[in-house]
Design an enzyme around this catalytic site. Structure first.
Site, PDB file in Angstrom:
ATOM      1  N   GLY A 225       0.838  -1.210   0.000  1.00 47.29           N
ATOM      2  CA  GLY A 225       0.000   0.000   0.000  1.00 47.29           C
ATOM      3  C   GLY A 225       0.867   1.252   0.000  1.00 47.29           C
TER       4      GLY A 225
ATOM      5  N   GLY B  38      -1.101   7.700   1.064  1.00 46.05           N
ATOM      6  CA  GLY B  38      -1.315   7.815   2.503  1.00 46.05           C
ATOM      7  C   GLY B  38      -0.164   7.346   3.379  1.00 46.05           C
TER       8      GLY B  38
ATOM      9  N   ASP C 201      -1.947  -6.870  -6.167  1.00 51.87           N
ATOM     10  CA  ASP C 201      -3.202  -6.851  -5.416  1.00 51.87           C
ATOM     11  C   ASP C 201      -3.036  -7.890  -4.310  1.00 51.87           C
ATOM     12  OD1 ASP C 201      -5.745  -7.228  -4.405  1.00 51.87           O
ATOM     13  OD2 ASP C 201      -6.709  -6.912  -6.346  1.00 51.87           O
TER      14      ASP C 201
ATOM     15  N   SER D 124      -5.412  -0.543  13.795  1.00 48.79           N
ATOM     16  CA  SER D 124      -6.254   0.660  13.933  1.00 48.79           C
ATOM     17  C   SER D 124      -6.859   0.673  15.328  1.00 48.79           C
ATOM     18  CB  SER D 124      -7.386   0.619  12.911  1.00 48.79           C
ATOM     19  OG  SER D 124      -8.325   1.649  13.151  1.00 48.79           O
TER      20      SER D 124
ATOM     21  N   TYR E 105     -15.480  -3.419   9.065  1.00 50.09           N
ATOM     22  CA  TYR E 105     -14.132  -2.823   9.081  1.00 50.09           C
ATOM     23  C   TYR E 105     -13.495  -3.072  10.450  1.00 50.09           C
ATOM     24  CZ  TYR E 105     -10.220   0.394   9.051  1.00 50.09           C
ATOM     25  OH  TYR E 105      -8.949   0.914   9.152  1.00 50.09           O
TER      26      TYR E 105
ATOM     27  N   PRO F 289      -3.425   3.393  14.480  1.00 50.80           N
ATOM     28  CA  PRO F 289      -3.765   4.820  14.449  1.00 50.80           C
ATOM     29  C   PRO F 289      -5.244   5.096  14.685  1.00 50.80           C
ATOM     30  CG  PRO F 289      -2.685   4.097  12.384  1.00 50.80           C
ATOM     31  CD  PRO F 289      -3.132   2.881  13.131  1.00 50.80           C
ATOM     32  N   GLY F 290      -5.499   6.319  15.170  1.00 49.47           N
ATOM     33  CA  GLY F 290      -6.842   6.893  15.128  1.00 49.47           C
ATOM     34  C   GLY F 290      -7.014   7.577  13.785  1.00 49.47           C
TER      35      GLY F 290
ATOM     36  N   GLU G 150      -6.201   9.113   1.836  1.00 45.07           N
ATOM     37  CA  GLU G 150      -7.315   8.832   0.902  1.00 45.07           C
ATOM     38  C   GLU G 150      -8.338   7.876   1.528  1.00 45.07           C
ATOM     39  OE1 GLU G 150      -5.583   7.537  -2.827  1.00 45.07           O
ATOM     40  OE2 GLU G 150      -4.269   9.285  -2.867  1.00 45.07           O
ATOM     41  N   PHE G 151      -8.090   7.492   2.780  1.00 43.53           N
ATOM     42  CA  PHE G 151      -8.894   6.473   3.455  1.00 43.53           C
ATOM     43  C   PHE G 151     -10.412   6.775   3.399  1.00 43.53           C
ATOM     44  CE2 PHE G 151     -10.899   4.942   7.387  1.00 43.53           C
ATOM     45  CZ  PHE G 151     -10.553   3.597   7.388  1.00 43.53           C
TER      46      PHE G 151
HETATM   47  P1  NDP Z   1      -5.043   5.215   1.682  1.00 40.90           P
HETATM   48  O1  NDP Z   1      -6.346   4.936   0.994  1.00 40.90           O
HETATM   49  O2  NDP Z   1      -4.458   6.576   1.558  1.00 40.90           O
HETATM   50  O3  NDP Z   1      -3.957   4.135   1.246  1.00 40.90           O
HETATM   51  C1  NDP Z   1      -4.279   2.773   1.200  1.00 40.90           C
HETATM   52  C2  NDP Z   1      -3.190   2.021   0.480  1.00 40.90           C
HETATM   53  O4  NDP Z   1      -3.537   0.625   0.458  1.00 40.90           O
HETATM   54  C3  NDP Z   1      -3.027   2.458  -0.962  1.00 40.90           C
HETATM   55  O5  NDP Z   1      -1.650   2.531  -1.257  1.00 40.90           O
HETATM   56  C4  NDP Z   1      -3.677   1.345  -1.749  1.00 40.90           C
HETATM   57  O6  NDP Z   1      -3.012   1.173  -3.000  1.00 40.90           O
HETATM   58  C5  NDP Z   1      -3.382   0.152  -0.857  1.00 40.90           C
HETATM   59  N1  NDP Z   1      -4.293  -0.955  -1.133  1.00 40.90           N
HETATM   60  C6  NDP Z   1      -5.631  -1.012  -0.962  1.00 40.90           C
HETATM   61  N2  NDP Z   1      -6.119  -2.180  -1.405  1.00 40.90           N
HETATM   62  C7  NDP Z   1      -5.052  -2.889  -1.871  1.00 40.90           C
HETATM   63  C8  NDP Z   1      -4.892  -4.158  -2.472  1.00 40.90           C
HETATM   64  N3  NDP Z   1      -5.948  -4.971  -2.678  1.00 40.90           N
HETATM   65  N4  NDP Z   1      -3.662  -4.566  -2.830  1.00 40.90           N
HETATM   66  C9  NDP Z   1      -2.595  -3.775  -2.623  1.00 40.90           C
HETATM   67  N5  NDP Z   1      -2.675  -2.557  -2.059  1.00 40.90           N
HETATM   68  C10 NDP Z   1      -3.888  -2.118  -1.695  1.00 40.90           C
HETATM   69  O7  NDP Z   1      -5.316   4.866   3.227  1.00 40.90           O
HETATM   70  P2  NDP Z   1      -4.347   4.887   4.507  1.00 40.90           P
HETATM   71  O8  NDP Z   1      -2.975   5.231   4.118  1.00 40.90           O
HETATM   72  O9  NDP Z   1      -5.029   5.699   5.544  1.00 40.90           O
HETATM   73  O10 NDP Z   1      -4.455   3.379   4.951  1.00 40.90           O
HETATM   74  C11 NDP Z   1      -3.322   2.556   5.165  1.00 40.90           C
HETATM   75  C12 NDP Z   1      -3.635   1.599   6.308  1.00 40.90           C
HETATM   76  O11 NDP Z   1      -3.865   2.355   7.487  1.00 40.90           O
HETATM   77  C13 NDP Z   1      -4.871   0.730   6.104  1.00 40.90           C
HETATM   78  O12 NDP Z   1      -4.589  -0.568   6.559  1.00 40.90           O
HETATM   79  C14 NDP Z   1      -5.915   1.396   7.001  1.00 40.90           C
HETATM   80  O13 NDP Z   1      -6.890   0.490   7.441  1.00 40.90           O
HETATM   81  C15 NDP Z   1      -5.027   1.865   8.139  1.00 40.90           C
HETATM   82  N6  NDP Z   1      -5.571   2.920   8.978  1.00 40.90           N
HETATM   83  C16 NDP Z   1      -5.935   4.119   8.455  1.00 40.90           C
HETATM   84  C17 NDP Z   1      -6.434   5.117   9.290  1.00 40.90           C
HETATM   85  C18 NDP Z   1      -6.911   6.429   8.770  1.00 40.90           C
HETATM   86  O14 NDP Z   1      -7.623   7.151   9.513  1.00 40.90           O
HETATM   87  N7  NDP Z   1      -6.527   6.843   7.571  1.00 40.90           N
HETATM   88  C19 NDP Z   1      -6.532   4.908  10.743  1.00 40.90           C
HETATM   89  C20 NDP Z   1      -6.145   3.599  11.173  1.00 40.90           C
HETATM   90  C21 NDP Z   1      -5.657   2.662  10.321  1.00 40.90           C
HETATM   91  P3  NDP Z   1      -3.700   0.852  -4.409  1.00 40.90           P
HETATM   92  O15 NDP Z   1      -5.101   1.406  -4.369  1.00 40.90           O
HETATM   93  O16 NDP Z   1      -2.799   1.525  -5.395  1.00 40.90           O
HETATM   94  O17 NDP Z   1      -3.642  -0.635  -4.507  1.00 40.90           O
HETATM   95  C1  8X3 Z   2      -9.335   3.999  10.608  1.00 40.74           C
HETATM   96  C2  8X3 Z   2      -9.770   4.770  11.809  1.00 40.74           C
HETATM   97  O1  8X3 Z   2     -11.783   5.358  13.250  1.00 40.74           O
HETATM   98  O2  8X3 Z   2     -12.052   5.465  10.824  1.00 40.74           O
HETATM   99  O3  8X3 Z   2      -8.963   2.709  10.941  1.00 40.74           O
HETATM  100  O4  8X3 Z   2     -11.926   3.349  11.933  1.00 40.74           O
HETATM  101  S1  8X3 Z   2     -11.464   4.720  11.947  1.00 40.74           S
END
Ligand code: NDP
Ligand code: 8X3
Length: 249
Positions: free
Chosen positions: A9, A13, A56, A136, A149, A179-180, A185-186
């Protein structure tokens, strides 16, 4: 030669920020995600060597092939950042979309398992390695409409604990960063591109950035080998739990 890190990923992000910070810390990096063009753009900005994998993580055979087929120079992965993940929708379970459940479970849980299964045996064989999972606070507490989720992140928490036990008699370390609210792009992904709804998530407070989590990951990875930071929960100052937020106008 620098140490080698694999970041899943890495195209956005937290993963992208982590790749940048690990590069600054002197790691050569394997960047994995589905969007190869994003990885290429990132690689051009890094001052270390990088190797790109369009992957993927839900595709078990593709994960196996990608890791088994790494050029020799990239095989000795010392640091695995299991970061790829996503949420889809925020809706009551009985009104939920089964495709969204599949996507979250397949990515957050099974994808993490597939990558771990492919990478960790090499770490054990070489007697060196560190796995850092991105969990998370959703893996610590369930919030309304977070159902699947949250379940996927509870699973990540259980898997991390299992890894820690199963690897305790090896030199391989296992950590999780939970993280919170991080503005990446989440939320845009969760709400299928609805920018306005995504922005509202962070309205009236200062969320974390991908860099904040990347700093934590680099810190965990840089402790002496006898020190394992098992779990770190990071939240914005204005967040006390998943649902307790201090928003200002
Ligand atoms: P983003 O959407 O910004 O980034 C997510 C990344 O995951 C992208 O690089 C995407 O790449 C990759 N990804 C998604 N699906 C796949 C797949 N099937 N195969 C390979 N890569 C994949 O989100 P975040 O950076 O916020 O999220 C990263 C992690 O942090 C996640 O596990 C999320 O659950 C966790 N998290 C996020 C929080 C938040 O508030 N943002 C809080 C807590 C945890 P691509 O689409 O190019 O494949
Ligand atoms: C992402 C944080 O609070 O949206 O894992 O679930 S929350």
């Amino acid at each position: 030669m620098n140490k080698i890190a694999l970041v899943t990923g890495a195209s956005a992000g937290i993963g992208e920020a982590t790749a940048r910070k690990l590069a600054a810390a002197g790691y050569d990096i394997i960047l994995a995600a589905r969007r190869l063009n994003r990885l290429q753009q990132l690689a051009e900005t890094l001052s270390v060597e990088s190797h790109l994998i369009q992957l993927d993580v839900r595709d078990r055979e593709a994960v196996k092939r990608a890791i088994a087929g790494l050029p020799e120079r990239w095989q000795a992965i010392e640091l695995l950042i299991n970061n790829a993940g996503l949420s889809r929708h925020l809706e009551k379970l009985h009104e939920g979309h089964a495709e969204a459940w599949d996507e979250m479970i397949d990515t957050n849980v099974k994808g993490l398992l597939y990558v771990s299964r492919a990478v960790i045996p090499g770490m054990v064989a070489r007697g060196k390695g560190h796995v850092i999972n991105v969990g998370s606070i959703a893996g610590h507490e369930v919030y309304p409409s977070g159902n699947v989720y949250c379940a996927s992140k509870f699973a990540v928490d259980a898997i991390t604990r299992g890894m820690l036990m199963d690897l305790v008699d090896t030199p391989v370390r296992v950590s999780t960063v939970d993280p919170g609210m991080v503005e990446t792009e989440f939320s845009k992904v969760r709400f299928y591109g609805d920018d306005e709804r995504a922005k509202k998530v962070y309205q009236g407070l200062k969320p974390l950035t991908g860099d904040d989590i990347a700093d934590t990951i680099v810190w965990i990875a840089s402790r002496p080998e006898h020190v394992n930071i098992a779990q770190v929960v990071v939240m914005p100052k204005a967040q006390a739990s998943a649902m307790v937020l201090h928003r200002q106008q």
